[in-house]
Design an enzyme around this catalytic site. Sequence first.
Site, PDB file in Angstrom:
ATOM      1  N   HIS A  43      36.767 -44.632   1.206  1.00 51.64           N
ATOM      2  CA  HIS A  43      35.627 -44.632   2.129  1.00 51.64           C
ATOM      3  C   HIS A  43      34.369 -44.191   1.379  1.00 51.64           C
ATOM      4  CE1 HIS A  43      36.633 -40.399   1.806  1.00 51.64           C
ATOM      5  NE2 HIS A  43      35.371 -40.161   2.129  1.00 51.64           N
ATOM      6  N   HIS A 125      29.182 -43.250  -2.777  1.00 50.53           N
ATOM      7  CA  HIS A 125      30.269 -43.516  -3.722  1.00 50.53           C
ATOM      8  C   HIS A 125      31.621 -43.521  -3.011  1.00 50.53           C
ATOM      9  CE1 HIS A 125      30.139 -39.149  -3.353  1.00 50.53           C
ATOM     10  NE2 HIS A 125      31.411 -39.136  -3.711  1.00 50.53           N
TER      11      HIS A 125
HETATM   12  P1  ATP Z   1      40.246 -31.607  -0.527  1.00 51.16           P
HETATM   13  O1  ATP Z   1      39.007 -30.887  -0.105  1.00 51.16           O
HETATM   14  O2  ATP Z   1      41.511 -31.060   0.051  1.00 51.16           O
HETATM   15  O3  ATP Z   1      40.315 -31.898  -1.989  1.00 51.16           O
HETATM   16  P2  ATP Z   1      38.948 -33.996   0.375  1.00 51.16           P
HETATM   17  O4  ATP Z   1      37.759 -33.522  -0.375  1.00 51.16           O
HETATM   18  O5  ATP Z   1      39.452 -35.377   0.181  1.00 51.16           O
HETATM   19  O6  ATP Z   1      40.183 -33.068   0.146  1.00 51.16           O
HETATM   20  P3  ATP Z   1      37.515 -33.158   2.689  1.00 51.16           P
HETATM   21  O7  ATP Z   1      37.109 -31.919   1.953  1.00 51.16           O
HETATM   22  O8  ATP Z   1      37.935 -33.036   4.109  1.00 51.16           O
HETATM   23  O9  ATP Z   1      38.698 -33.886   1.935  1.00 51.16           O
HETATM   24  O10 ATP Z   1      36.312 -34.172   2.584  1.00 51.16           O
HETATM   25  C1  ATP Z   1      36.176 -35.333   3.369  1.00 51.16           C
HETATM   26  C2  ATP Z   1      35.090 -36.206   2.767  1.00 51.16           C
HETATM   27  O11 ATP Z   1      33.845 -35.495   2.778  1.00 51.16           O
HETATM   28  C3  ATP Z   1      35.311 -36.570   1.302  1.00 51.16           C
HETATM   29  O12 ATP Z   1      34.694 -37.818   1.050  1.00 51.16           O
HETATM   30  C4  ATP Z   1      34.565 -35.496   0.559  1.00 51.16           C
HETATM   31  O13 ATP Z   1      34.137 -35.920  -0.709  1.00 51.16           O
HETATM   32  C5  ATP Z   1      33.377 -35.267   1.464  1.00 51.16           C
HETATM   33  N1  ATP Z   1      32.897 -33.890   1.364  1.00 51.16           N
HETATM   34  C6  ATP Z   1      33.640 -32.773   1.457  1.00 51.16           C
HETATM   35  N2  ATP Z   1      32.885 -31.663   1.366  1.00 51.16           N
HETATM   36  C7  ATP Z   1      31.604 -32.088   1.199  1.00 51.16           C
HETATM   37  C8  ATP Z   1      30.355 -31.428   1.050  1.00 51.16           C
HETATM   38  N3  ATP Z   1      30.244 -30.125   1.042  1.00 51.16           N
HETATM   39  N4  ATP Z   1      29.269 -32.202   0.915  1.00 51.16           N
HETATM   40  C9  ATP Z   1      29.344 -33.542   0.927  1.00 51.16           C
HETATM   41  N5  ATP Z   1      30.486 -34.225   1.078  1.00 51.16           N
HETATM   42  C10 ATP Z   1      31.614 -33.517   1.208  1.00 51.16           C
END
Ligand code: ATP
Length: 175
Positions: A43, A125
């Site tokens: 996504h 991205h």
């Molecule tokens: P994990 O954190 O367990 O490694 P993840 O990053 O895939 O898993 P989430 O943290 O729930 O899952 O993130 C969901 C989406 O939001 C992902 O595309 C992630 O890159 C994005 N994301 C997460 N935190 C942020 C942030 N602080 N700012 C911008 N985008 C974010």
Amino acid sequence: MAGARRRLFFALWPDEAVRARLAALQAELPQVAGRWVHPEDLHITLQFLGPVEPGRQACIAEAARAVRGEPFELEIDRLDFWPRPRIAWAGPEGVPPALQRLVEQLARNLERCGFEPEKRPYRPHVTLLRKTTPAAAVRLPEPIRWPVDHFVLVESRPGGDPPHYRPLEGWALED
Ligand code: ATP
Ligand code: MG
């Protein structure tokens, strides 16, 4: 009784054809090690919300509904690596103006629900591989054309087996 908080984010969600092409890019990466993103999880994040109480979800849906967007096309033409998150990703060389406007409108509307707008510039991205090694950027000889006509609110459920993300609701981008 207060319900459980859900971890939410807004995203562009590929159709099956685009998803298949994005998944095929994973095999073209020069990296051999890391944590592969499950194909069903591919996504583009528009705005990350984090854990949300049930009482705020109506405000979030209203913020999405109030967006006045337009359909646009993304051209995924670059593979690259970011050292700080250590991810390999695919994305467009630039940000289409309609996408920039969508992200800015969402951020503005979500301020009313108490979410701070992101201060860093928006860099669309698709994360393909996490916790991986550096590699030089590649220009794709055959860019992936991704027609975008809606955006979605997604729930993130880390832990357990992938897929980790589940679209909850979508909103059309109409002329
Ligand atoms: P994990 O954190 O367990 O490694 P993840 O990053 O895939 O898993 P989430 O943290 O729930 O899952 O993130 C969901 C989406 O939001 C992902 O595309 C992630 O890159 C994005 N994301 C997460 N935190 C942020 C942030 N602080 N700012 C911008 N985008 C974010
Ligand atoms: Mg995360």
